[in-house]
Design an enzyme around this catalytic site. Structure first.
Site, PDB file in Angstrom:
ATOM      1  CB  SER A 152      27.647  -9.661  30.941  1.00  0.00           C
ATOM      2  OG  SER A 152      28.816  -9.297  30.042  1.00  0.00           O
ATOM      3  CE1 TYR A 165      30.348 -12.358  34.062  1.00  0.00           C
ATOM      4  CE2 TYR A 165      30.953 -11.699  31.862  1.00  0.00           C
ATOM      5  CZ  TYR A 165      30.515 -11.419  32.903  1.00  0.00           C
ATOM      6  OH  TYR A 165      30.399  -9.874  33.369  1.00  0.00           O
ATOM      7  CE  LYS A 169      27.514 -11.373  35.028  1.00  0.00           C
ATOM      8  NZ  LYS A 169      26.773 -10.705  36.334  1.00  0.00           N
TER       9      LYS A 169
END
Length: 304
Positions: A152, A165, A169
């Site tokens: 991401s 997150y 990622k």
């Protein structure tokens, strides 16, 4: 006419909806037999229903394809191995794994709990390890295989309120590169995609300003189906010479993303003191500092 994935068997995790669903459908349409994995949980990873994966399987079989459902968690290494074993039992082999499963537990860092950090890293990073490691022995035996991991721009560039997150990622890109190096001798490839698509995974993005609201409206124009072709390509033999790379897919655009390399250096023959660093090294390097940006600052133009 021969299809790009004829005879291949693919495991797609988190494939009950969003990007994963479209990848599973596209892989099946390209000729692959597909293990459709989805825990059927909420965006935060809680609750469970087996219906999500089975509904996608039903779509694939109705269209004349081959698929089987799995509702286990990628965060459990035994369950991840069962997903791969299921592919081998049902279809005789495993050729590719698309690590798409994920959850979000967004929150500003100073408010983030250990549990929310741990849960997100377990699903994204440990999940990618678990399924990839389960497939690795089969890949080595057959001397072929492909891993496709979803990263991401939250990790590659940055984003607010996503320390868990973003950490997972960005770690996935390093994991992918290491796997590509380790498994090259067996013709096993490992690549990453940073997808831009409106899906359940990003529907919880915090919208606190008009600028953020405008960005979300742009994201809604980008469908998960736009990401699927790149994932199917990377899982196919047509990508036999593509490994260790990071791509981004944004509507009709495909980007090759750079990877960290030294960009400038300073040298002192006598070594450095803290004072010398402050007075000379940092002023010399500062022009090349990376700005404190979020993804929307870098991808600031309308999708095309």
């Amino acid at each position: 006419m021969t299809k790009i994935m004829d005879g291949k068997v693919v495991l797609v995790t988190g494939a009950g909806g969003g990007i994963g669903r479209d990848i599973a459908l596209a892989a099946a349409a390209a000729g692959a037999a597909v293990v459709v994995n989805d825990l059927g949980a909420s965006l935060k990873g809680t609750g469970q229903t087996e219906l999500a994966a089975q509904k996608v399987v039903d779509e694939i079989t109705a269209a004349g394809g081959s698929a089987v459902a799995n509702a286990d968690s990628v965060a459990d290494p035994d369950a991840a191995r069962e997903m791969v074993d299921l592919a081998v039992r049902e279809f005789g082999r495993i050729d590719a794994v698309v690590n798409n499963a994920g959850i979000l537990r967004d929150g500003f860092f100073h408010k983030m709990t250990y549990e929310d950090f741990d849960a997100v890293v377990k699903v994204h990073l440990y999940g990618a390890f678990n399924t990839s490691r389960a497939a690795a022995d089969h890949f080595r035996t057959q001397e072929s295989g492909a891993l496709v991991h979803m990263t991401s721009t939250s990790g590659l560039i940055g984003n607010l309120a996503q320390a868990n997150y973003a950490a997972a990622k960005l770690a996935i890109t390093a994991f992918s590169k290491s796997v590509a190096l380790d498994m090259k001798r067996w013709n096993v490839r490992s690549n990453c995609i940073a997808p831009f698509a409106w899906s359940r995974m990003i529907s919880s993005i915090k919208v606190d300003t008009p600028e953020q609201e405008a960005r979300v409206e742009k994201l809604k124009q980008m469908t998960p189906a736009k990401v699927a072709p790149m994932a199917v390509y990377l899982a196919s033999d047509r990508a036999a010479d593509v490994t260790g790379q990071i791509f981004a897919v944004r509507n009709n655009e495909i980007f090759l993303v750079n990877q960290p390399r030294p960009i400038r250096s300073v040298h002192s023959g006598d070594g450095w003191t803290p004072e010398a660093i402050a007075n000379h090294a940092i002023p010399a390097l500062k022009a090349d500092f990376m700005p404190l940006e979020v993804s929307a600052d870098v991808f600031s133009w309308d999708p095309v």
